[in-house]
Design a protein around this motif. Structure first.
Motif, short mmCIF file in Angstrom:
data_model
loop_
_atom_site.label_atom_id
_atom_site.label_comp_id
_atom_site.label_asym_id
_atom_site.label_seq_id
_atom_site.Cartn_x
_atom_site.Cartn_y
_atom_site.Cartn_z
N GLY A 328 7.44 -2.47 4.80
CA GLY A 328 5.50 -2.09 4.33
C GLY A 328 5.08 -1.64 3.19
O GLY A 328 4.60 -1.24 2.83
N GLY A 329 6.24 -1.33 2.80
CA GLY A 329 6.33 -0.35 1.28
C GLY A 329 6.14 1.21 1.69
O GLY A 329 5.88 2.18 0.63
N ALA A 330 6.46 1.90 2.69
CA ALA A 330 6.05 3.66 3.28
C ALA A 330 7.52 3.93 3.14
O ALA A 330 8.77 3.39 2.81
N ARG A 331 7.51 5.28 2.49
CA ARG A 331 8.97 6.06 2.40
C ARG A 331 9.05 7.24 3.98
O ARG A 331 8.27 7.54 3.82
N VAL A 332 10.13 6.80 3.80
CA VAL A 332 10.49 7.30 5.35
C VAL A 332 11.90 8.05 5.66
O VAL A 332 12.75 6.74 5.48
N VAL A 333 11.78 9.10 5.40
CA VAL A 333 13.32 9.76 6.24
C VAL A 333 13.47 9.76 7.67
O VAL A 333 13.30 9.38 8.77
N PRO A 334 14.21 8.79 7.78
CA PRO A 334 15.39 8.75 9.08
C PRO A 334 15.81 9.54 9.26
O PRO A 334 15.80 10.80 9.48
N ARG A 351 -2.42 1.07 -3.98
CA ARG A 351 -3.35 0.09 -3.71
C ARG A 351 -4.55 -0.08 -2.85
O ARG A 351 -5.78 -0.44 -1.93
N LEU A 352 -4.04 1.30 -2.21
CA LEU A 352 -5.56 1.54 -0.91
C LEU A 352 -5.84 2.37 -1.39
O LEU A 352 -6.96 1.94 -0.74
N ALA A 353 -6.20 2.93 -2.69
CA ALA A 353 -7.46 3.57 -3.14
C ALA A 353 -8.60 2.65 -3.43
O ALA A 353 -9.77 2.47 -3.51
N ARG A 354 -7.99 0.88 -3.92
CA ARG A 354 -8.66 -0.17 -3.90
C ARG A 354 -9.86 -0.88 -2.91
O ARG A 354 -9.97 -1.27 -2.79
N ARG A 355 -9.16 -0.21 -1.85
CA ARG A 355 -9.54 -0.57 -1.00
C ARG A 355 -10.34 0.71 0.62
O ARG A 355 -10.62 0.81 1.90
N GLY A 356 -10.67 1.50 -0.53
CA GLY A 356 -11.25 3.51 0.11
C GLY A 356 -10.29 4.21 0.66
O GLY A 356 -11.03 4.87 1.00
N VAL A 357 -9.38 4.28 0.40
CA VAL A 357 -8.12 4.82 1.11
C VAL A 357 -8.50 5.74 0.09
O VAL A 357 -7.56 5.14 -0.97
N LEU A 358 -8.38 7.04 -0.08
CA LEU A 358 -8.37 8.63 -0.82
C LEU A 358 -7.95 9.53 -0.35
O LEU A 358 -7.03 10.28 -1.29
N ALA A 435 1.98 -1.13 9.19
CA ALA A 435 2.89 -1.99 7.92
C ALA A 435 2.28 -2.66 7.27
O ALA A 435 2.10 -3.40 5.94
N SER A 436 1.35 -3.84 8.42
CA SER A 436 0.92 -5.09 7.78
C SER A 436 -0.25 -4.87 7.57
O SER A 436 -0.40 -5.23 5.57
N TRP A 437 -0.61 -3.72 7.62
CA TRP A 437 -1.68 -2.93 7.41
C TRP A 437 -2.12 -2.32 5.85
O TRP A 437 -2.93 -2.86 4.99
N VAL A 438 -0.82 -1.17 6.19
CA VAL A 438 -1.33 -0.97 4.29
C VAL A 438 -0.42 -1.95 3.29
O VAL A 438 -1.03 -1.61 2.09
N ALA A 439 0.48 -2.94 4.05
CA ALA A 439 1.11 -3.98 2.67
C ALA A 439 0.04 -4.20 2.09
O ALA A 439 -0.31 -5.20 1.39
N GLY A 440 -0.86 -5.08 3.09
CA GLY A 440 -2.11 -5.82 3.04
C GLY A 440 -3.40 -5.59 1.89
O GLY A 440 -3.71 -5.80 0.71
#
Ligand code: GLU
Length: 440
Positions: A328-334, A351-358, A435-440
């Motif tokens: 989904g584009g996140a970075r995660v330490v295993p 991308r998130l900022a454009r959806r109002g997520v700051l 993952a789908s939501w953040v990528a969307g």
């Protein structure tokens, strides 16, 4: 996301900061608040993926439950410091598991290690050093007591770990080598699921010794190291390390409320001061629980088998969640232990900022509203408000069922490919939705 889960968002405004905090405006602990929220939403019929509170999904091992049943008639107050047989079992546990010279007379039992951390901060007059992200309650505890706290921010690139260099930078910067200071380490880590290597622990221990720090080593997830390779920093600086453990995580008994601190002999003055406060407040831990805990800390064959199953299920599930979040584009330490992930969504920030997520709190709020996945924002773990991080506890599954299914598969074999979809479907689905939501 309600206000109580975002209250720590203003705390960190510099790279290294010292805070004098106070109690005004505090809400309930973020972990407990999100649990209540999930319960309420489910009661309204909402489909919720409960990744908020870090509670073991697995049952208490059968021999421990049976021991509790046998001890139900125990009704007397027990000694403030704990049942002698339990103090011995805890000391022996640390001698055997961590190879440290623990002694029963230096063990303190309380209703949860959370309470012990609070008592320690209360009786210890020095400054507290924490990394961020840090477990949700360390900072509010310091705030309640009015302790001075120094935060050491860590980074995704650095595996969210304190390095000897940035620890030294904080210590040297304080310009007062003799100042009393308590370094809190927690590994495997909440909220990131990672741990320190042996070499890293050795180096941190050397710095602690050079600057005369006391180390509170929170090892509550030690037995949940996936490869069973947990090592305590007490191996390298036993004279200054307090080991924290308890039944909540590896023994699946959070609600039993039993925590332990194991002190080195030189710090028994702290143990005595804490037990003086305990004697004026909670008196002692429930007698039946302490009797049952003896069985847990003796950690017989059946409990070891349980732990092997638990570790391989959590390990497979953690790895699967990491893959999905990365897709989904996140970075995660295993993760290498515990049951947490701390995805960093900053690559998706524009991308998130454009959806109002700051902010991280915006992100957690929108995820809950629009996907049903409950996570806690990084700001609840001492990160800045604008940090696009969140903690995800991948525990929303029926641990009894998963354990029973795991027991039919020999321990030297991998879990079959469909194991997780059969036994942890809510986790897989909820993480996929994130993952789908953040990528969307
Ligand atoms: N350790 C658990 C967590 O981080 C919560 C336990 C508690 O807050 O008492 O979610």
């Amino acid at each position: 996301m309600d206000a109580s889960t975002t209250r720590s968002s203003q705390r960190l405004d510099g790279r290294f900061v010292s805070l004098n905090l106070n109690v005004r405006g505090m809400g309930p602990s973020a972990t407990l608040a999100i649990k209540e929220r999930c319960r309420a939403l489910r009661a309204q019929g909402r489909r919720i993926y409960d990744f908020g509170l870090g509670q073991s999904p697995f049952p208490v091992p059968t021999p421990v439950v049976e021991a509790l049943r046998r001890a139900a008639h125990e009704k007397d107050y027990l000694p403030v410091k704990g049942l002698p047989a339990l103090r011995e079992a805890v000391a022996e546990f640390h001698r055997r598991k961590e190879g440290v010279p623990a002694q029963a007379e230096h063990v303190l039992i309380s209703p949860g290690s959370k309470e012990l951390m609070f008592l320690l901060q209360l009786v210890y007059y020095g400054e507290i050093i924490l990394r961020t992200p840090c477990w949700v309650s360390y900072l509010p505890q310091a705030q309640i007591i009015g302790r001075r706290v120094t935060l050491i921010p860590t980074t995704f690139e650095g595996g969210w770990k304190i390095t000897p260099e940035n620890l030294m930078w904080v210590l040297v910067g304080a310009n007062d080598d003799g100042r009393p200071r308590l370094l809190v380490l927690n590994y495997p880590m909440n909220p990131t699921g990672h741990s320190y290597t042996v070499d890293e622990l050795r180096d941190l221990a050397e710095v602690a010794r050079r600057y005369n720090l006391i180390v509170l080593s929170d090892e509550i997830y030690g037995q949940l190291h996936f490869r069973s390779e947990h090592v305590s920093i007490a191996r390298f600086c036993p004279e200054r390390t307090i080991i924290s453990s308890g039944l909540s995580k590896w023994c699946g008994a959070g609600g039993w409320r039993l925590g332990t601190f194991t002190f080195p002999p030189d710090l028994s003055w702290l143990l005595d001061a804490m037990s003086a406060v305990a004697s004026e407040t909670y008196t002692s831990v429930s007698a039946p629980i302490q009797h049952a805990a003896v069985e847990a800390f003796r950690c017989g064959v059946e409990i070891e088998r349980y732990l092997w199953q638990v570790r391989r299920i959590l390990s497979a599930l953690g790895a699967s969640c990491v893959r999905t979040l990365q897709e989904g584009g996140a970075r995660v330490v295993p993760p290498v232990g515990a049951f947490y992930l701390f995805p960093d969504f900053s690559p998706l920030a524009d991308r998130l900022a454009r959806r109002g997520v700051l902010t991280g709190a915006d992100l957690a709020g929108r995820l809950l509203d629009e996907t049903g996945a409950a996570v806690l924002p990084g700001s609840d773990f001492g990160r800045p408000a604008e940090d696009m991080t969140a903690r995800l506890s991948y525990v929303d599954f029926d641990g009894s069922q998963a354990l029973a299914a795991g027991e039919t598969i020999p321990l030297d074999q991998e879990l079959p490919p469909d194991f997780l979809s059969q036994h942890c479907p809510n986790v897989l689905e909820g993480v996929q939705r994130i993952a789908s939501w953040v990528a969307g």
